[in-house]
Scaffold this motif. Sequence first.
Motif, PDB file in Angstrom:
ATOM      1  N   SER A 158       3.477  18.098  -0.926  1.00  0.00           N
ATOM      2  CA  SER A 158       4.304  18.000   0.284  1.00  0.00           C
ATOM      3  C   SER A 158       3.523  17.253   1.362  1.00  0.00           C
ATOM      4  CB  SER A 158       4.679  19.393   0.792  1.00  0.00           C
ATOM      5  OG  SER A 158       5.498  20.058  -0.134  1.00  0.00           O
ATOM      6  N   ALA A 159       4.123  16.185   1.870  1.00  0.00           N
ATOM      7  CA  ALA A 159       3.446  15.313   2.833  1.00  0.00           C
ATOM      8  C   ALA A 159       4.439  14.232   3.241  1.00  0.00           C
ATOM      9  CB  ALA A 159       2.209  14.666   2.201  1.00  0.00           C
ATOM     10  N   VAL A 160       3.977  13.366   4.140  1.00  0.00           N
ATOM     11  CA  VAL A 160       4.744  12.166   4.452  1.00  0.00           C
ATOM     12  C   VAL A 160       4.036  10.990   3.790  1.00  0.00           C
ATOM     13  CG1 VAL A 160       5.695  10.677   6.248  1.00  0.00           C
ATOM     14  CG2 VAL A 160       5.476  13.136   6.664  1.00  0.00           C
ATOM     15  N   TYR A 161       4.774  10.207   3.063  1.00  0.00           N
ATOM     16  CA  TYR A 161       4.219   9.065   2.340  1.00  0.00           C
ATOM     17  C   TYR A 161       4.690   7.780   3.027  1.00  0.00           C
ATOM     18  CZ  TYR A 161       2.920  12.442  -1.175  1.00  0.00           C
ATOM     19  OH  TYR A 161       2.349  13.524  -1.819  1.00  0.00           O
ATOM     20  N   PHE A 162       3.707   6.950   3.363  1.00  0.00           N
ATOM     21  CA  PHE A 162       4.011   5.689   4.045  1.00  0.00           C
ATOM     22  C   PHE A 162       3.691   4.519   3.138  1.00  0.00           C
ATOM     23  CE2 PHE A 162       5.167   6.757   8.323  1.00  0.00           C
ATOM     24  CZ  PHE A 162       4.549   7.968   8.582  1.00  0.00           C
ATOM     25  N   CYS A 163       4.636   3.607   3.072  1.00  0.00           N
ATOM     26  CA  CYS A 163       4.412   2.329   2.436  1.00  0.00           C
ATOM     27  C   CYS A 163       4.032   1.319   3.519  1.00  0.00           C
ATOM     28  CB  CYS A 163       5.694   1.896   1.732  1.00  0.00           C
ATOM     29  SG  CYS A 163       5.607   0.297   0.920  1.00  0.00           S
ATOM     30  N   ALA A 164       3.207   0.350   3.168  1.00  0.00           N
ATOM     31  CA  ALA A 164       2.819  -0.693   4.126  1.00  0.00           C
ATOM     32  C   ALA A 164       2.605  -1.993   3.367  1.00  0.00           C
ATOM     33  CB  ALA A 164       1.537  -0.308   4.871  1.00  0.00           C
ATOM     34  N   SER A 165       2.619  -3.091   4.112  1.00  0.00           N
ATOM     35  CA  SER A 165       2.313  -4.377   3.509  1.00  0.00           C
ATOM     36  C   SER A 165       1.471  -5.201   4.469  1.00  0.00           C
ATOM     37  CB  SER A 165       3.587  -5.137   3.136  1.00  0.00           C
ATOM     38  OG  SER A 165       4.259  -5.583   4.305  1.00  0.00           O
ATOM     39  N   SER A 166       0.747  -6.158   3.913  1.00  0.00           N
ATOM     40  CA  SER A 166      -0.056  -7.067   4.733  1.00  0.00           C
ATOM     41  C   SER A 166      -0.158  -8.409   4.023  1.00  0.00           C
ATOM     42  CB  SER A 166      -1.455  -6.501   5.009  1.00  0.00           C
ATOM     43  OG  SER A 166      -2.226  -6.504   3.835  1.00  0.00           O
ATOM     44  N   GLY A 167      -0.383  -9.446   4.836  1.00  0.00           N
ATOM     45  CA  GLY A 167      -0.566 -10.773   4.279  1.00  0.00           C
ATOM     46  C   GLY A 167      -1.813 -11.406   4.873  1.00  0.00           C
ATOM     47  N   THR A 168      -2.223 -12.532   4.348  1.00  0.00           N
ATOM     48  CA  THR A 168      -3.417 -13.208   4.844  1.00  0.00           C
ATOM     49  C   THR A 168      -3.215 -13.590   6.303  1.00  0.00           C
ATOM     50  OG1 THR A 168      -3.798 -14.114   2.651  1.00  0.00           O
ATOM     51  CG2 THR A 168      -4.986 -15.137   4.475  1.00  0.00           C
ATOM     52  N   GLY A 169      -4.111 -13.110   7.160  1.00  0.00           N
ATOM     53  CA  GLY A 169      -4.023 -13.430   8.578  1.00  0.00           C
ATOM     54  C   GLY A 169      -2.984 -12.658   9.348  1.00  0.00           C
ATOM     55  N   THR A 170      -2.270 -11.786   8.670  1.00  0.00           N
ATOM     56  CA  THR A 170      -1.277 -10.981   9.384  1.00  0.00           C
ATOM     57  C   THR A 170      -1.756  -9.540   9.431  1.00  0.00           C
ATOM     58  OG1 THR A 170       0.018 -10.295   7.458  1.00  0.00           O
ATOM     59  CG2 THR A 170       0.529 -12.431   8.416  1.00  0.00           C
ATOM     60  N   TYR A 180       0.827  -1.201   0.000  1.00  0.00           N
ATOM     61  CA  TYR A 180       0.000   0.000   0.000  1.00  0.00           C
ATOM     62  C   TYR A 180       0.868   1.260   0.000  1.00  0.00           C
ATOM     63  CZ  TYR A 180      -3.019  -3.484   2.311  1.00  0.00           C
ATOM     64  OH  TYR A 180      -3.713  -4.624   2.650  1.00  0.00           O
ATOM     65  N   TRP A 181       0.295   2.330  -0.494  1.00  0.00           N
ATOM     66  CA  TRP A 181       0.833   3.669  -0.270  1.00  0.00           C
ATOM     67  C   TRP A 181      -0.242   4.491   0.442  1.00  0.00           C
ATOM     68  CZ3 TRP A 181       5.571   5.116  -0.093  1.00  0.00           C
ATOM     69  CH2 TRP A 181       6.550   4.509  -0.917  1.00  0.00           C
ATOM     70  N   TYR A 182       0.178   5.117   1.544  1.00  0.00           N
ATOM     71  CA  TYR A 182      -0.674   6.033   2.285  1.00  0.00           C
ATOM     72  C   TYR A 182      -0.022   7.412   2.271  1.00  0.00           C
ATOM     73  CZ  TYR A 182      -3.489   2.307   4.385  1.00  0.00           C
ATOM     74  OH  TYR A 182      -4.352   1.263   4.588  1.00  0.00           O
ATOM     75  N   LYS A 183      -0.858   8.440   2.304  1.00  0.00           N
ATOM     76  CA  LYS A 183      -0.367   9.811   2.380  1.00  0.00           C
ATOM     77  C   LYS A 183      -0.807  10.418   3.703  1.00  0.00           C
ATOM     78  CE  LYS A 183      -0.650  14.325   0.080  1.00  0.00           C
ATOM     79  NZ  LYS A 183      -1.233  15.098  -1.066  1.00  0.00           N
ATOM     80  N   GLN A 184       0.136  11.052   4.418  1.00  0.00           N
ATOM     81  CA  GLN A 184      -0.197  11.753   5.649  1.00  0.00           C
ATOM     82  C   GLN A 184      -0.004  13.243   5.422  1.00  0.00           C
ATOM     83  OE1 GLN A 184       2.233  11.134   9.258  1.00  0.00           O
ATOM     84  NE2 GLN A 184       0.331  11.088  10.419  1.00  0.00           N
ATOM     85  N   ASP A 185      -1.092  13.987   5.544  1.00  0.00           N
ATOM     86  CA  ASP A 185      -1.016  15.412   5.249  1.00  0.00           C
ATOM     87  C   ASP A 185      -0.495  16.202   6.457  1.00  0.00           C
ATOM     88  OD1 ASP A 185      -4.642  15.829   5.450  1.00  0.00           O
ATOM     89  OD2 ASP A 185      -3.146  15.739   7.037  1.00  0.00           O
ATOM     90  N   SER A 186      -0.478  17.501   6.310  1.00  0.00           N
ATOM     91  CA  SER A 186       0.102  18.359   7.348  1.00  0.00           C
ATOM     92  C   SER A 186      -0.680  18.327   8.651  1.00  0.00           C
ATOM     93  CB  SER A 186       0.201  19.800   6.848  1.00  0.00           C
ATOM     94  OG  SER A 186      -1.077  20.266   6.505  1.00  0.00           O
ATOM     95  N   LYS A 187      -1.920  17.863   8.596  1.00  0.00           N
ATOM     96  CA  LYS A 187      -2.736  17.733   9.815  1.00  0.00           C
ATOM     97  C   LYS A 187      -2.687  16.314  10.365  1.00  0.00           C
ATOM     98  CE  LYS A 187      -5.820  21.502   8.635  1.00  0.00           C
ATOM     99  NZ  LYS A 187      -7.190  21.955   8.348  1.00  0.00           N
ATOM    100  N   LYS A 188      -1.746  15.547   9.880  1.00  0.00           N
ATOM    101  CA  LYS A 188      -1.507  14.175  10.357  1.00  0.00           C
ATOM    102  C   LYS A 188      -2.542  13.166   9.853  1.00  0.00           C
ATOM    103  CE  LYS A 188       1.936  15.216  13.202  1.00  0.00           C
ATOM    104  NZ  LYS A 188       3.316  14.754  12.968  1.00  0.00           N
TER     105      LYS A 188
END
Lengths: 111, 111
Positions: free
Chosen positions: B86-98, B33-41
């Motif tokens: 301008s923001a903080v960009y977070f990558c994430a991962s997930s698996g089945t059952g995790t 995944y890619w998530y974006k965190q804006d200036s207001k968190k």
Amino acid sequence: AQSVTQLDSHVSVSEGTPVLLRCNYSSSYSPSLFWYVQHPNKGLQLLLKYTSAATLVKGINGFEAEFKKSETSFHLTKPSAHMSDAAEYFCVVSDSRNLIFGKGTKLSVKP
Amino acid sequence: DTAVSQTPKYLVTQMGNDKSIKCEQNLGHDTMYWYKQDSKKFLKIMFSYNNKELIINETVPNRFSPKSPDKAHLNLHINSLELGDSAVYFCASSGTGTGYTFGSGTRLTVV
């Protein structure tokens, strides 16, 4: 649609006093709920998660949360705050495709 | 042995430039995944890929293009950068059952 509402944008406590961060959820089925913590300029760390096994969920660093279906709440608590607990806390619900975040609660801890 | 690693950690660039953020996970998860965190968190999903296939594409400008060469990598390319990116960009991962595992974030500043 799944959603979470964090009822306080900012909570301030004194060191050694209890912490209560409030979260209400909206879900059409039994939700998976999480609390994440973000320390300043850091990434996201999972504190705890609820996946219907037990209504009282214990997490890391002394935090716990209680799932209350009748109140659609998942409040986060800690008996005694430490200075190191100062951070942004996010209540999160999973909609099976991704995580949906609340707007966050900033916890300040006064000495 | 970092589970989800993003590079770079900080990125400062001028308006109009094109930049990429890379993400790699060594957890064997199928979904990234890619998530974006804006200036207001506030954190919001942008994209997700399951085994190299795009499954979530939120209302994000076409200037943002994710690319997944294999299920362990999900990169984010941004064309013609704007101040509002301008923001903080977070990558994430997930698996089945995790659960979800997040990277430490990339702070993008457009000047």
